[in-house]
Design an enzyme around this catalytic site. Structure first.
Site, mmCIF file in Angstrom:
data_model
loop_
_atom_site.group_PDB
_atom_site.id
_atom_site.type_symbol
_atom_site.label_atom_id
_atom_site.label_comp_id
_atom_site.label_asym_id
_atom_site.label_seq_id
_atom_site.Cartn_x
_atom_site.Cartn_y
_atom_site.Cartn_z
ATOM 1 N N TYR A 192 0.435 10.231 4.112
ATOM 2 C CA TYR A 192 0.140 10.520 5.507
ATOM 3 C C TYR A 192 1.218 11.469 6.009
ATOM 4 O O TYR A 192 2.405 11.130 5.946
ATOM 5 C CB TYR A 192 0.155 9.234 6.348
ATOM 6 C CG TYR A 192 -0.500 8.025 5.712
ATOM 7 C CD1 TYR A 192 -1.853 8.028 5.377
ATOM 8 C CD2 TYR A 192 0.243 6.864 5.456
ATOM 9 C CE1 TYR A 192 -2.452 6.901 4.808
ATOM 10 C CE2 TYR A 192 -0.350 5.738 4.890
ATOM 11 C CZ TYR A 192 -1.689 5.757 4.566
ATOM 12 O OH TYR A 192 -2.263 4.648 4.002
ATOM 13 N N ARG A 193 0.821 12.618 6.508
ATOM 14 C CA ARG A 193 1.806 13.633 6.900
ATOM 15 C C ARG A 193 2.758 13.102 7.980
ATOM 16 O O ARG A 193 2.390 12.231 8.777
ATOM 17 C CB ARG A 193 1.090 14.882 7.402
ATOM 18 C CG ARG A 193 0.445 14.648 8.758
ATOM 19 C CD ARG A 193 -0.106 15.932 9.332
ATOM 20 N NE ARG A 193 -0.612 15.721 10.663
ATOM 21 C CZ ARG A 193 -1.844 16.042 11.048
ATOM 22 N NH1 ARG A 193 -2.706 16.593 10.210
ATOM 23 N NH2 ARG A 193 -2.223 15.821 12.294
ATOM 24 N N TRP B 267 -1.163 8.072 9.937
ATOM 25 C CA TRP B 267 -2.180 7.355 9.164
ATOM 26 C C TRP B 267 -3.408 7.276 10.033
ATOM 27 O O TRP B 267 -3.389 6.758 11.146
ATOM 28 C CB TRP B 267 -1.694 5.999 8.658
ATOM 29 C CG TRP B 267 -0.958 5.102 9.603
ATOM 30 C CD1 TRP B 267 -1.246 4.828 10.897
ATOM 31 C CD2 TRP B 267 0.199 4.317 9.267
ATOM 32 N NE1 TRP B 267 -0.359 3.927 11.403
ATOM 33 C CE2 TRP B 267 0.535 3.596 10.428
ATOM 34 C CE3 TRP B 267 0.962 4.143 8.107
ATOM 35 C CZ2 TRP B 267 1.626 2.724 10.466
ATOM 36 C CZ3 TRP B 267 2.031 3.281 8.160
ATOM 37 C CH2 TRP B 267 2.356 2.584 9.321
ATOM 38 N N GLU C 20 -1.157 0.862 -5.525
ATOM 39 C CA GLU C 20 -0.994 2.225 -6.047
ATOM 40 C C GLU C 20 0.055 2.268 -7.163
ATOM 41 O O GLU C 20 -0.048 3.092 -8.083
ATOM 42 C CB GLU C 20 -0.593 3.186 -4.934
ATOM 43 C CG GLU C 20 -1.737 3.681 -4.052
ATOM 44 C CD GLU C 20 -2.164 2.712 -2.963
ATOM 45 O OE1 GLU C 20 -1.560 1.616 -2.851
ATOM 46 O OE2 GLU C 20 -3.113 3.028 -2.229
ATOM 47 N N ASN D 216 0.849 -1.196 0.000
ATOM 48 C CA ASN D 216 0.000 0.000 0.000
ATOM 49 C C ASN D 216 0.887 1.249 0.000
ATOM 50 O O ASN D 216 1.974 1.254 0.570
ATOM 51 C CB ASN D 216 -0.922 0.045 1.217
ATOM 52 C CG ASN D 216 -1.930 1.172 1.075
ATOM 53 O OD1 ASN D 216 -2.835 1.089 0.245
ATOM 54 N ND2 ASN D 216 -1.760 2.253 1.825
ATOM 55 N N ASP E 41 -4.593 22.236 9.032
ATOM 56 C CA ASP E 41 -4.974 21.176 8.094
ATOM 57 C C ASP E 41 -5.791 21.677 6.911
ATOM 58 O O ASP E 41 -6.107 22.862 6.817
ATOM 59 C CB ASP E 41 -5.734 20.079 8.863
ATOM 60 C CG ASP E 41 -5.273 18.698 8.458
ATOM 61 O OD1 ASP E 41 -5.181 18.433 7.251
ATOM 62 O OD2 ASP E 41 -4.991 17.894 9.369
#
Ligand SMILES: Cc1cc2nc3c(=O)[nH]c(=O)nc-3n(C[C@H](O)[C@H](O)[C@H](O)COP(=O)(O)O)c2cc1C
Ligand SMILES: [Mn+2]
Length: 499
Positions: free
Chosen positions: A173-174, A187, A233, A169, A282
């Site tokens: 995710y920051r 995540w 992906e 995967n 955000d």
């Protein structure tokens, strides 16, 4: 074809879609303030060549911040990609032997591009830092907003493998930087990376992860794409590129990463360890508060010689993610339609941060059909986060917000047409009473049928008759009103800007 960040930057520069900035600018807040002004003015991508904290490493930002740049990054327009996906879907149920052979031949180039290609070395390994040499402080990681808990990597691709199936995967995710070799791993609980972490934890194992930056410009889009868990992906990246992505094995963990990346940060996560993460300004336009998240321990950093650091900022919309999110909507519509064929069109307005509002138009087939569509969307991947769903008839242009407001507010009787349900909501939804759990609302704004219990006569939309439109067209030049104005009322769409 561009297959790495530096070629992409060169391409943008040739297309006058990128400006180099030689003035000294700080990674702490200043790049963010400049990028925010430029993206909101629909300006170019920026390459900061003299970052105060790390003069040796330039920062590229705004790479996806226009429709043109995004199409260059994805190797095609989102509209064309959607058509290709539609064609791919159409060929699947073709019948008969010859049909199958023909389909197979037609699909061959596509299928060939879907795999990845293993290579033994790559540019991402030109420089290696192991052990005590690991220092995240050498990267120009941006502190985006004054209230942020620290610097955050904002355009990371996090590679993990499911510890039970081995399936790969990649998610964006920051990554909050805690110190030289420790970061957060944001995540959210509904994302696939978090599921891999849970499955590893159940076996008492640490999970290995690689954080990648750069590479083919389509890769970050693939990391954002809400693909079903079974779909790799990198396979999707191959589909976009028309060529497999070259992958090289990491130095310290058993994970393969795109060989063309600028940076690869390798590390592991202890199943039991967590640490406060945030706050972070955000993409909702609000700070997400501090919450506990897993901790990532860096084992190795490799990078290209003279690396370039790619970044984005989020905050009050519209930001760069507006273009990325818009492309997600366009590209995935054909796939959504395979699950919900009656869906005609869909719009997730950027002002509503994608998850707060979904406007969908349907061709209503039976009474109360709108409710079936709402629940189908709430059951479909990340569309489960849709806080408000407005369902309109297929004669409404969902992309015209003026028209949606006009139609929807006229058509609803709230007591009859609103459905409120409980369920998982986006982790960033600060209005929910608990993180990740709350309520969602569906509005049936379609025209009501007698079979839905509507006992009155549903009114027609006010439009001019064709004969009068034709007559006025014919005499227009004699009215002394200049060039002919089109009749606004032909299809019952709102065509005029609001006064
Ligand atoms: C700029 C940007 C930052 C993001 N940051 C996060 C994040 O910190 N945590 C998260 O769970 N999702 C984040 N997302 C959304 C995920 O990348 C997205 O939901 C993706 O589909 C997740 O992939 P997955 O389904 O493979 O987990 C971000 C998206 C963008 C565009
Ligand atoms: Mn995924």
């Amino acid at each position: 074809m561009t297959s790495n960040l530096r070629d992409f930057i060169a391409l943008l520069e040739r297309r006058k879609e990128l400006v180099r900035i030689r003035h000294a600018v700080a990674a702490r807040l200043e790049i963010s303030e400049i990028a925010d002004r430029v993206v909101k003015a629909q300006g170019p991508a920026l390459l900061f060549e003299n970052v105060v904290e790390t003069p040796a490493v330039p920062v590229a930002i705004g790479l996806y911040g226009s429709h043109e740049r995004l199409a260059l990054a994805l190797h095609d327009t989102p509209q064309n990609i959607a058509v290709r996906i539609e064609e791919l879907i159409k060929t699947i149920p073709s019948e008969g032997f010859f049909g199958k052979v023909q389909t197979g031949l037609k699909l061959l180039p596509t299928l060939k591009s879907l795999g990845t290609k293993a290579v033994s070395d790559g540019p991402c390994k030109e420089v290696k830092h192991l052990g005590d040499a690991v220092d995240l402080g050498q990267l120009p990681v941006l502190t985006c907003w004054p209230g942020d808990g620290g610097p955050f990597i904002t355009l990371p691709m996090v590679f993990t493998h499911n510890p039970n199936t081995g399936r790969r995967n990649v998610g964006m995710y920051r990554i909050q930087i805690y110190d030289r070799r420790t970061t957060g791993m944001h995540w959210q609980i509904h994302k696939v990376g978090a599921q891999h972490h849970r499955e590893a934890a159940a076996k008492g194992q640490r999970i290995e992860a690689a954080i990648c930056l750069g590479g083919d410009p389509c890769l970050p889009f693939c990391a954002i794409a809400p693909l079903p868990e079974e779909i790799d992906e990198m396979m999707f990246a191959g589909f976009l590129r028309g060529q497999p992505v070259e992958m090289v094995r990491c130095e310290t963990i058993d994970v393969r990463v795109p060989a063309e990346c600028e940076y690869v940060i390798e590390g592991t996560i202890d199943p039991a360890e967590s640490r406060p993460e945030g706050p972070f300004g955000d993409h909702t336009g609000y700070y997400t508060p501090v919450e506990d998240y897993p901790v990532f321990h860096v084992t190795c950093i490799t990078h290209r010689r003279n690396p370039i650091y790619p970044a984005t900022i989020v905050g009050i919309p519209p930001m760069e993610d507006a273009y990325l999110g818009g492309a997600v909507g366009t590209i995935f519509k054909p796939l959504i339609k395979t699950q919900i064929p009656e869906l005609v069109d869909m719009h997730l307005p950027v002002e509503a941060c994608f998850h707060n509002l979904a406007i969908v138009s349907i061709k209503k087939r039976y009474p109360n059909h709108a409710y079936k569509v709402m629940h189908a969307l709430w059951g479909l991947g990340q569309l489960m986060f849709s806080k408000v769903i407005i369902v309109v008839d297929d004669d409404v242009d969902v992309h015209n917000l003026s028209e949606v407001l006009w139609r929807a507010t006229n058509n609803i009787d709230p007591l009859r047409d609103v459905q409120i349900v409980k369920g998982p909501v986006d982790s960033l939804n600060h209005a929910a009473p608990e993180v990740g759990f709350g309520s969602k609302m569906g509005l049936d704004a379609t025209r009501k049928w007698p079979s839905e219990g509507y006992r009155r006569e549903w009114p027609e939309v006010v439009t001019m008759d064709a004969a009068t439109v034709a007559k006025v067209d014919a005499i227009w030049s004699q009215l002394g009103l200049g060039p002919k104005l089109a009749s606004p009322s032909v299809n019952g769409h709102i065509v005029a800007p609001m006064p």
